[in-house]
Design a protein around this motif. Structure first.
Motif, mmCIF file in Angstrom:
data_model
loop_
_atom_site.group_PDB
_atom_site.id
_atom_site.type_symbol
_atom_site.label_atom_id
_atom_site.label_comp_id
_atom_site.label_asym_id
_atom_site.label_seq_id
_atom_site.Cartn_x
_atom_site.Cartn_y
_atom_site.Cartn_z
ATOM 1 N N GLY A 43 19.346 -8.578 11.126
ATOM 2 C CA GLY A 43 18.170 -8.196 11.846
ATOM 3 C C GLY A 43 16.993 -8.361 10.925
ATOM 4 O O GLY A 43 15.971 -8.606 11.412
ATOM 5 N N THR A 44 16.862 -7.809 9.789
ATOM 6 C CA THR A 44 15.827 -7.706 8.934
ATOM 7 C C THR A 44 15.457 -9.198 8.521
ATOM 8 O O THR A 44 14.243 -9.517 8.241
ATOM 9 N N ALA A 45 16.514 -10.030 7.967
ATOM 10 C CA ALA A 45 16.197 -11.420 7.844
ATOM 11 C C ALA A 45 15.586 -12.011 8.836
ATOM 12 O O ALA A 45 14.628 -13.005 8.549
ATOM 13 N N VAL A 46 15.955 -11.891 10.164
ATOM 14 C CA VAL A 46 15.284 -12.448 11.288
ATOM 15 C C VAL A 46 13.742 -12.062 11.078
ATOM 16 O O VAL A 46 12.970 -13.025 11.393
ATOM 17 N N ALA A 47 13.694 -10.774 11.005
ATOM 18 C CA ALA A 47 12.252 -10.186 11.015
ATOM 19 C C ALA A 47 11.263 -10.813 10.237
ATOM 20 O O ALA A 47 10.333 -11.274 10.715
ATOM 21 N N LEU A 74 17.884 -7.101 18.255
ATOM 22 C CA LEU A 74 17.513 -5.613 18.357
ATOM 23 C C LEU A 74 17.004 -5.073 17.121
ATOM 24 O O LEU A 74 15.936 -4.310 17.087
ATOM 25 N N VAL A 75 17.691 -5.369 16.011
ATOM 26 C CA VAL A 75 17.337 -4.810 14.796
ATOM 27 C C VAL A 75 16.135 -5.530 14.221
ATOM 28 O O VAL A 75 15.175 -4.940 13.627
ATOM 29 N N ALA A 76 15.777 -6.666 14.406
ATOM 30 C CA ALA A 76 14.625 -7.375 14.198
ATOM 31 C C ALA A 76 13.529 -6.783 15.074
ATOM 32 O O ALA A 76 12.323 -6.811 14.840
ATOM 33 N N ALA A 77 13.647 -6.677 16.404
ATOM 34 C CA ALA A 77 12.593 -6.044 17.139
ATOM 35 C C ALA A 77 12.060 -4.869 16.476
ATOM 36 O O ALA A 77 10.929 -4.527 16.688
ATOM 37 N N ALA A 86 3.210 -6.232 18.472
ATOM 38 C CA ALA A 86 3.703 -5.760 19.791
ATOM 39 C C ALA A 86 4.886 -6.416 20.221
ATOM 40 O O ALA A 86 5.021 -7.633 20.309
ATOM 41 N N VAL A 87 6.056 -5.790 20.587
ATOM 42 C CA VAL A 87 7.318 -6.391 20.612
ATOM 43 C C VAL A 87 7.937 -5.862 21.925
ATOM 44 O O VAL A 87 7.788 -4.765 22.321
ATOM 45 N N SER A 88 8.286 -6.962 22.664
ATOM 46 C CA SER A 88 8.941 -6.289 24.116
ATOM 47 C C SER A 88 10.589 -7.101 24.234
ATOM 48 O O SER A 88 10.554 -8.322 23.292
ATOM 49 N N LEU A 106 20.711 -0.993 19.646
ATOM 50 C CA LEU A 106 19.942 -0.635 20.765
ATOM 51 C C LEU A 106 19.313 0.750 20.534
ATOM 52 O O LEU A 106 17.952 1.092 20.972
ATOM 53 N N GLU A 107 20.135 1.720 20.171
ATOM 54 C CA GLU A 107 19.717 3.165 20.109
ATOM 55 C C GLU A 107 18.621 3.408 18.984
ATOM 56 O O GLU A 107 17.664 3.950 19.295
ATOM 57 N N GLU A 108 18.696 2.735 17.838
ATOM 58 C CA GLU A 108 17.747 2.592 16.780
ATOM 59 C C GLU A 108 16.231 1.965 17.407
ATOM 60 O O GLU A 108 15.213 2.313 17.012
ATOM 61 N N ALA A 109 16.367 0.824 17.887
ATOM 62 C CA ALA A 109 15.301 0.251 18.817
ATOM 63 C C ALA A 109 14.471 1.060 19.590
ATOM 64 O O ALA A 109 13.515 1.268 19.798
#
Length: 499
Positions: A43-47, A74-77, A86-88, A106-109
């Motif tokens: 997810g970090t790589a995606v972000a 979700l990690v990327a978000a 601004a992420v949705s 999901l919990e962390e997001a």
């Protein structure tokens, strides 16, 4: 195409892994790492890539699916949210049924304050976002996205801005490059795809190139496993290019004998022979199958035109690479037995392939060549390959890599299965996929040019697979250079002079 942070032209080819190899890499990484580490890295790589490809994007929509691909999204978000964007998020699926790592994502997001809507509350329409991230389905998908997933794919296809796909564009088979929807409507068309852990073959062949956009790769620090295939690179191609030393002479580069050009199709023979000259063949002979063909090519007088009756003495000399079949018509059948028996190196194209497909005895002669160590390269398009396999072009296109491997193994040859992401396969070892070329090559005669170029660049003593990988790369690279300055098709006569 951009592949991670490696050099643009690495000295080695890029490893490709299908579903089995990718899962083996994932399992090896998970065995070494604490839980959730791999998903956090993904997810970090995606972000980070999202910020790199869309640095001015202020609003980002992330479409997350019901599995681990959605967890990566979700990690990327959450990461992008913390970075001030601004992420949705639209979550497709039941949160209670998410896999363990995705549930944690999901919990962390949610804890980070990311707005998460479950469908159909949010719907699938843009709300002014600058970037969309497709994190719906990854390598595990095996059928056309339907229901809410299908709606999300449709929304991503309507998206007016850039789309970044996580691992694979949703709706694309990572193993084969086939789109699960025959009408191609239920597959995301991404501007960028970040392939995670491994590079997937389907990103580079069949419909993959049209749907993946620019391909990036992050191995997430996972252990390497044996590749299922190789993706050719410029560095790898140059590494197998034979040197032309000062002391070399024309005899050092081998003769090429182009046997082609039935009545009304001598142009195909000319294209192949001229390409062989440009490729560096030491001496290039053109043996037209048409009795009333010309005696000299005035624009390429270095070509030596010989009558058909001189072919067998030339074959008995046993020194040349024979290119056979370009515009061969039915006349090619009369010379194929002698060519199959005597040519030390042989490139078979077009009507030579169709003639063999209809004649089991010729196919037996071909397989006997391989058994005695005589190298042969076939250059079929999908329909020609299907005829040789006794199947259909749809079957071949459904799994191009498997079809090329089957044909190579059955006939003990090297196969160049032409098309988007040309597949090069030998009777043993992993196949190769070529990333160069474009639709400008979809013109009459460009296949004849490839056959001739291959014959001219294939040196005595060189492995057939090395010669084929190099020739296909260079053929496609010429079209890519032209595409930088010209639109539209590439006439084969110009291609022969430009490679």
């Amino acid at each position: 195409m951009q592949l991670g942070t490696a050099a643009a032209s690495p000295p080695a080819p890029w490893p490709l892994h299908g579903a089995q190899g990718s899962r083996a890499s994932e399992q090896a990484a998970q065995a070494e790492l604490p839980p959730f580490t791999l998903m956090r890295r993904a997810g970090t790589a995606v972000a980070r890539l999202a910020l790199a490809v869309a640095p001015h994007a202020r609003r980002v929509w992330v479409a997350c699916g019901p599995g681990n691909n959605g967890g990566d999204g979700l990690v990327a978000a959450a990461w992008l949210h913390r970075a001030g964007r601004a992420v949705s998020v639209s979550l497709v699926g039941d949160p209670a049924r998410l896999p363990a790592d995705a549930a944690r994502a999901l919990e962390e997001a949610r804890a980070a304050g990311v707005p998460i809507q479950q469908t159909p509350v949010y719907g699938f329409e843009p709300r002014g976002e600058d970037l969309a991230i497709d994190a719906l389905l990854g390598l595990g998908s095996s059928r056309r996205p339907e229901g809410p997933l299908g709606d999300a794919v449709a929304a991503l296809r309507r998206w007016p801005g850039p789309v970044l796909a996580v691992d694979l564009p949703t709706g694309l088979d990572g193993e084969t490059g086939r789109v699960f929807d025959t009408e191609l409507r239920a597959c995301v068309r991404a501007d960028h795809t970040l392939s995670l852990l491994t590079l997937k073959p389907g990103l580079f062949t069949a419909q993959g190139r049209d749907h993946a956009g620019t391909v990036w790769w992050h191995d997430l620090g996972a252990p390497t496993v044996a590749p299922d295939a190789w993706l050719a690179s410029e560095g790898a191609v140059q590494a197998v290019r034979p040197a032309r030393l000062h002391a070399h002479h024309k005899g050092s580069f081998g003769d090429v004998i182009v046997v082609a050009g039935a009545p009304g199709m001598v142009g195909a023979a000319l294209l192949a022979a001229r390409a062989a000259v440009r490729a560096g063949g030491g001496r290039v002979y053109l043996v037209p199958l048409a009795e009333d063909a010309f005696a000299v090519d005035p624009t390429h007088p270095e070509l030596m035109v010989r009558p058909l009756g001189s072919l067998e003495p030339m074959l008995r000399a046993g020194t040349g690479t024979v290119v056979c079949g370009c515009g061969g018509g039915s006349e090619v059948a009369q010379i194929l037995p002698a060519v199959l028996h005597a040519a030390p190196r042989l490139v078979l194209d077009a009507d030579a392939l169709n003639t063999m497909a209809a004649d089991e005895a010729l196919r037996t002669l071909l397989s006997h060549r391989g058994a005695r160590g005589a190298a042969t390269i076939l250059t079929p398009h999908p329909l020609e390959a299907a005829r040789l396999l006794g199947s259909s072009s749809a079957d071949v296109q459904a799994n191009r890599v498997a079809a090329a491997r089957e044909l190579a193994g059955r006939l003990r040859v090297t196969v160049v299965l032409k098309g988007s992401g040309t597949v090069i396969a030998g009777p043993e070892g992993p196949p190769w996929i070529n990333p160069t070329g474009n639709a400008a090559l979809a013109t009459p005669g460009t296949g004849d040019v490839l056959a001739g170029w291959l014959g001219g660049t294939w040196r005595p003593g060189e492995a057939a697979l090395d010669a084929a990988v190099r020739a296909v790369w260079e053929h496609g690279a010429a079209a890519d250079r032209r595409a930088a300055t010209h639109r539209g098709p590439y006439p084969a006569s110009e291609l022969a002079e430009a490679i």
